[in-house]
Design a protein around this motif. Structure first.
Motif, PDB file in Angstrom:
ATOM      1  N   LYS A 184       0.842  -1.191   0.000  1.00  0.00           N
ATOM      2  CA  LYS A 184       0.000   0.000   0.000  1.00  0.00           C
ATOM      3  C   LYS A 184       0.880   1.245   0.000  1.00  0.00           C
ATOM      4  O   LYS A 184       2.050   1.194   0.398  1.00  0.00           O
ATOM      5  CB  LYS A 184      -0.907   0.003   1.237  1.00  0.00           C
ATOM      6  CG  LYS A 184      -1.870  -1.169   1.309  1.00  0.00           C
ATOM      7  CD  LYS A 184      -2.659  -1.132   2.613  1.00  0.00           C
ATOM      8  CE  LYS A 184      -3.610  -2.322   2.718  1.00  0.00           C
ATOM      9  NZ  LYS A 184      -4.351  -2.325   4.009  1.00  0.00           N
ATOM     10  N   GLU A 187       3.346   2.217   2.880  1.00  0.00           N
ATOM     11  CA  GLU A 187       3.355   1.091   3.811  1.00  0.00           C
ATOM     12  C   GLU A 187       4.788   0.587   3.975  1.00  0.00           C
ATOM     13  O   GLU A 187       5.376   0.088   3.007  1.00  0.00           O
ATOM     14  CB  GLU A 187       2.468  -0.044   3.297  1.00  0.00           C
ATOM     15  CG  GLU A 187       2.439  -1.265   4.220  1.00  0.00           C
ATOM     16  CD  GLU A 187       1.562  -2.384   3.669  1.00  0.00           C
ATOM     17  OE1 GLU A 187       0.962  -3.102   4.486  1.00  0.00           O
ATOM     18  OE2 GLU A 187       1.488  -2.536   2.426  1.00  0.00           O
ATOM     19  N   LYS A 191       5.747  -3.760   7.813  1.00  0.00           N
ATOM     20  CA  LYS A 191       4.292  -3.930   7.938  1.00  0.00           C
ATOM     21  C   LYS A 191       3.743  -4.752   6.781  1.00  0.00           C
ATOM     22  O   LYS A 191       2.830  -5.567   6.950  1.00  0.00           O
ATOM     23  CB  LYS A 191       3.613  -2.563   8.004  1.00  0.00           C
ATOM     24  CG  LYS A 191       3.843  -1.830   9.308  1.00  0.00           C
ATOM     25  CD  LYS A 191       3.006  -0.570   9.387  1.00  0.00           C
ATOM     26  CE  LYS A 191       3.174   0.103  10.751  1.00  0.00           C
ATOM     27  NZ  LYS A 191       2.369   1.339  10.862  1.00  0.00           N
ATOM     28  N   HIS A 194       4.214  -8.480   7.384  1.00  0.00           N
ATOM     29  CA  HIS A 194       3.243  -9.036   8.331  1.00  0.00           C
ATOM     30  C   HIS A 194       1.849  -9.127   7.703  1.00  0.00           C
ATOM     31  O   HIS A 194       1.129 -10.104   7.935  1.00  0.00           O
ATOM     32  CB  HIS A 194       3.207  -8.181   9.598  1.00  0.00           C
ATOM     33  CG  HIS A 194       4.416  -8.356  10.454  1.00  0.00           C
ATOM     34  ND1 HIS A 194       4.617  -9.454  11.261  1.00  0.00           N
ATOM     35  CD2 HIS A 194       5.511  -7.582  10.619  1.00  0.00           C
ATOM     36  CE1 HIS A 194       5.785  -9.350  11.878  1.00  0.00           C
ATOM     37  NE2 HIS A 194       6.342  -8.220  11.514  1.00  0.00           N
ATOM     38  N   ARG A 195       1.490  -8.139   6.903  1.00  0.00           N
ATOM     39  CA  ARG A 195       0.157  -8.156   6.286  1.00  0.00           C
ATOM     40  C   ARG A 195       0.082  -9.212   5.185  1.00  0.00           C
ATOM     41  O   ARG A 195      -0.888  -9.978   5.100  1.00  0.00           O
ATOM     42  CB  ARG A 195      -0.175  -6.771   5.711  1.00  0.00           C
ATOM     43  CG  ARG A 195      -1.534  -6.710   5.022  1.00  0.00           C
ATOM     44  CD  ARG A 195      -1.869  -5.327   4.538  1.00  0.00           C
ATOM     45  NE  ARG A 195      -0.963  -4.825   3.516  1.00  0.00           N
ATOM     46  CZ  ARG A 195      -1.056  -5.149   2.219  1.00  0.00           C
ATOM     47  NH1 ARG A 195      -1.982  -5.993   1.794  1.00  0.00           N
ATOM     48  NH2 ARG A 195      -0.211  -4.639   1.342  1.00  0.00           N
TER      49      ARG A 195
END
Length: 206
Positions: A184, A187, A191, A194-195
């Protein structure tokens, strides 16, 4: 009409430590006014403002004296390295140079920091950067998801072990492409890992 400036990141390339020659320093200084300041980043880069209309000419001058030039912003940073204290071949300087050439400056959702070290002492801090490489004898271990700053600082997790050179390049390039395509806006890579999921990332990159 006021002259528009653009910010560039420069350094002496990958070698035995973050070093600059007198010729390089003199050229950098020639593009600075008396009251200008040169910003030294934690990633072994100097930030300098230059006139946008002369950018191509100035970049060519920098490169002629052996400086490496990179864009500033949401790009893959140049590879942070150790000092190669045991020698270029033993600690894999050619691999670091080639990896940097393949990934530095690629556009990504948010600034991505890769790091490389030539032995397990890990002076280049690969475990607290987005992507980290440690040379282990004749092979390379790859880590992802490290974070050096903030209350949520963490070490990276092992992503792949005992990689040959070509496989290392291939996987790192795939990781960056997956992030570029699926991350994103703004982002951080940690992160994103993990997403997106570590197992999912391995499935797509290995």
């Amino acid at each position: 009409m006021e002259e528009k400036n653009v910010k560039l990141a420069i350094n002496g390339g990958i070698g035995f430590g973050a070093k600059l020659t007198p010729k390089q320093l003199m050229l950098i200084a020639s593009y600075m006014d008396e009251n200008d300041e040169l910003e030294l980043t934690t990633f072994q880069q100097l930030y300098i403002d230059i006139p946008e209309e002369k950018m191509d000419e100035i970049v060519a001058e920098f490169e002629r004296v052996g400086l490496s030039v990179y864009p500033v912003g949401n790009f893959v940073k140049s590879l942070r390295t150790c000092n190669f204290c045991k020698g270029a071949e033993e600690e894999g300087m050619p691999v670091a140079i080639e990896l940097n050439k393949r990934i530095a400056g690629k556009p990504v959702p948010f600034t991505l920091r890769p790091a490389y070290t030539g032995c397990p002492v890990a002076c280049g801090e690969p475990l607290v950067n987005d992507i980290g490489v440690i040379k282990m004898k004749e092979h390379y271990d790859l880590y992802v998801g490290g974070k050096a700053k903030g209350k949520d600082a963490m070490t990276g997790v092992i992503f792949a072990e005992k990689l040959e050179e070509q496989k290392l390049y291939e996987i790192v390039e795939k990781l960056i492409n997956i992030y570029a395509e699926n991350g994103k806006k703004r982002e951080p890579f940690t992160k994103f890992v993990h997403r997106f999921g570590l197992d999912n990332l391995k499935e797509h990159a290995m």
